[in-house]
Enzyme design. Structure first.
Site, PDB file in Angstrom:
ATOM      1  N   TYR A  56       4.782 -12.391  -4.132  1.00 18.04           N
ATOM      2  CA  TYR A  56       5.411 -12.360  -5.670  1.00 18.04           C
ATOM      3  C   TYR A  56       6.225 -13.509  -6.174  1.00 18.04           C
ATOM      4  CZ  TYR A  56       3.096  -7.986  -6.336  1.00 18.04           C
ATOM      5  OH  TYR A  56       1.989  -7.134  -6.207  1.00 18.04           O
ATOM      6  N   HIS A 107       2.994  -1.563 -15.114  1.00 17.72           N
ATOM      7  CA  HIS A 107       3.061  -1.812 -13.696  1.00 17.72           C
ATOM      8  C   HIS A 107       4.160  -2.669 -13.189  1.00 17.72           C
ATOM      9  CE1 HIS A 107      -1.722  -1.306 -13.797  1.00 17.72           C
ATOM     10  NE2 HIS A 107      -0.898  -0.038 -13.915  1.00 17.72           N
TER      11      HIS A 107
HETATM   12  P1  OAD Z   1      -9.101  -7.023 -14.264  1.00 14.15           P
HETATM   13  O1  OAD Z   1      -8.963  -8.288 -13.487  1.00 14.15           O
HETATM   14  O2  OAD Z   1      -9.409  -5.676 -13.593  1.00 14.15           O
HETATM   15  O3  OAD Z   1      -9.752  -7.007 -15.796  1.00 14.15           O
HETATM   16  C1  OAD Z   1      -9.778  -8.064 -16.587  1.00 14.15           C
HETATM   17  C2  OAD Z   1     -10.618  -8.161 -17.734  1.00 14.15           C
HETATM   18  O4  OAD Z   1     -10.310  -9.162 -18.408  1.00 14.15           O
HETATM   19  C3  OAD Z   1     -12.257  -8.117 -17.497  1.00 14.15           C
HETATM   20  O5  OAD Z   1     -12.836  -7.138 -18.046  1.00 14.15           O
HETATM   21  C4  OAD Z   1     -12.387  -9.586 -17.916  1.00 14.15           C
HETATM   22  O6  OAD Z   1     -13.679  -9.546 -18.514  1.00 14.15           O
HETATM   23  C5  OAD Z   1     -11.364  -9.809 -19.107  1.00 14.15           C
HETATM   24  N1  OAD Z   1     -11.138 -11.040 -19.438  1.00 14.15           N
HETATM   25  C6  OAD Z   1     -11.269 -12.275 -18.851  1.00 14.15           C
HETATM   26  N2  OAD Z   1     -11.009 -13.194 -19.524  1.00 14.15           N
HETATM   27  C7  OAD Z   1     -10.498 -12.849 -20.708  1.00 14.15           C
HETATM   28  C8  OAD Z   1     -10.233 -13.615 -21.811  1.00 14.15           C
HETATM   29  N3  OAD Z   1     -10.070 -14.650 -21.949  1.00 14.15           N
HETATM   30  N4  OAD Z   1      -9.936 -12.874 -23.082  1.00 14.15           N
HETATM   31  C9  OAD Z   1     -10.074 -11.336 -22.832  1.00 14.15           C
HETATM   32  N5  OAD Z   1     -10.457 -10.611 -21.851  1.00 14.15           N
HETATM   33  C10 OAD Z   1     -10.658 -11.497 -20.741  1.00 14.15           C
HETATM   34  O7  OAD Z   1      -7.619  -6.753 -14.810  1.00 14.15           O
HETATM   35  P2  OAD Z   1      -6.715  -5.338 -15.248  1.00 14.15           P
HETATM   36  O8  OAD Z   1      -7.636  -4.426 -16.130  1.00 14.15           O
HETATM   37  O9  OAD Z   1      -5.483  -5.784 -16.057  1.00 14.15           O
HETATM   38  O10 OAD Z   1      -2.031  -3.918 -11.031  1.00 14.15           O
HETATM   39  O11 OAD Z   1      -6.316  -4.638 -14.072  1.00 14.15           O
HETATM   40  C11 OAD Z   1      -5.490  -3.685 -13.946  1.00 14.15           C
HETATM   41  C12 OAD Z   1      -4.644  -3.491 -12.627  1.00 14.15           C
HETATM   42  O12 OAD Z   1      -5.032  -3.864 -11.511  1.00 14.15           O
HETATM   43  C13 OAD Z   1      -3.380  -4.809 -12.907  1.00 14.15           C
HETATM   44  O13 OAD Z   1      -2.428  -4.334 -13.669  1.00 14.15           O
HETATM   45  C14 OAD Z   1      -3.178  -4.773 -11.592  1.00 14.15           C
HETATM   46  C15 OAD Z   1      -4.431  -4.979 -10.628  1.00 14.15           C
HETATM   47  O14 OAD Z   1      -4.400  -4.253  -9.545  1.00 14.15           O
HETATM   48  C16 OAD Z   1      -1.003  -4.132  -9.948  1.00 14.15           C
HETATM   49  O15 OAD Z   1      -1.165  -4.998  -9.506  1.00 14.15           O
HETATM   50  C17 OAD Z   1      -0.070  -3.043  -9.724  1.00 14.15           C
END
Ligand code: OAD
Length: 236
Positions: A56, A107
């Site tokens: 972190y 989170h």
């Molecule tokens: P993910 O990495 O799972 O998903 C990211 C999403 O963003 C995907 O659907 C991509 O297609 C999309 N993406 C990529 N580039 C983009 C752009 N320029 N504009 C818009 N979208 C784009 O991330 P999260 O769903 O946020 O938790 O993950 C959820 C949680 O899992 C996080 O908060 C984290 C992780 O483990 C913790 O660490 C507690």
């Protein structure tokens, strides 16, 4: 303004991708580089707190080199005409830096550290700054327990989910940006929308959304997608 709406956003890592922060599950994403259960789970923290502390520290160092993207700024700009609530899974502060004033962090927050014995007690929270962001492994909180990142680790409860669900339940428009909807309970927030409200999903890739919702997929990045949302809101 008579057309004032309550717009609730749910944002994920894709929201900050254009600011230069890696997503988690895309190719080359963070969870390909680091074992998620080692650096982002409660068990991982107990097994090797020094490793987690260093992980972190590195995330904070990167955060200070980034700026809000056009998408963050457009989300914030909607506050001029609407009531806006941002529910984010992101631990960065880019929504706040872009000017959003009502942000719910599901989170946790990268710039905060807390007691590992009493995580939610604000008495032991400390806010880190660009010139003092590095936690030396082994540093103690004011209650004598190990200082830990204020991050909701996997295997832990998500204390902000109830206030977030309440906000989603009052939304006139719900906008999901940049989340793969893999992680619960955040991914289930859509279930709290009132029936029939417009729901937009901004993501360059396909994302699987539960059936039965009126979801318009804007297949674009966060900034381009938000430009389209701003246009649509003029017409709703
Ligand atoms: P993910 O990495 O799972 O998903 C990211 C999403 O963003 C995907 O659907 C991509 O297609 C999309 N993406 C990529 N580039 C983009 C752009 N320029 N504009 C818009 N979208 C784009 O991330 P999260 O769903 O946020 O938790 O993950 C959820 C949680 O899992 C996080 O908060 C984290 C992780 O483990 C913790 O660490 C507690």
């Amino acid at each position: 303004m008579s057309n004032r709406k309550k717009i609730v956003f749910l944002t994920g890592a894709g929201m900050s991708a254009e600011s230069g922060i890696s997503t988690f599950r895309d190719a080359g994403g963070l969870w390909e580089q680091y074992p998620v259960m080692q650096v982002a789970s409660h068990t991982g923290w107990l097994q090797d707190p020094d490793l987690v502390t260093r992980f972190y520290n590195e995330r904070r160092r990167q955060l200070f080199t980034t700026q809000p993207c056009g998408g963050h700024k457009l989300v914030a700009s909607l506050e001029q005409d609407h009531e806006v609530v941002v529910i984010t899974q992101n631990v960065d502060d880019l929504h706040e830096r872009a000017g959003s004033t009502n942000v719910i962090h599901l989170h946790g927050e990268l710039l905060k550290v807390c007691s590992s014995r009493d995580v939610e007690n604000p008495r032991y929270w400390q806010t880190l700054t660009p010139d003092n962001y590095e936690v030396v492994p082994g540093t103690l909180a004011a209650d004598g327990s190990l200082l830990r990142p204020y991050i909701v680790f996997f295997e832990e409860a998500v204390p902000m989910i109830a206030p977030a669900a309440e906000q989603v339940g009052k939304a006139d428009v719900f906008v999901i940006i940049g989340t793969s909807l893999n992680v619960y309970p955040a991914a289930g927030l859509i279930n709290y929308t009132r029936s029939g409200i417009p729901i937009y999903l901004i993501d360059p890739k396909d994302v699987s959304v539960p059936y039965g919702f009126n979801v318009t997929h804007i297949k674009a990045g966060a900034t381009e997608g938000m430009k389209q949302i701003v246009e649509k809101l003029r017409r709703i």
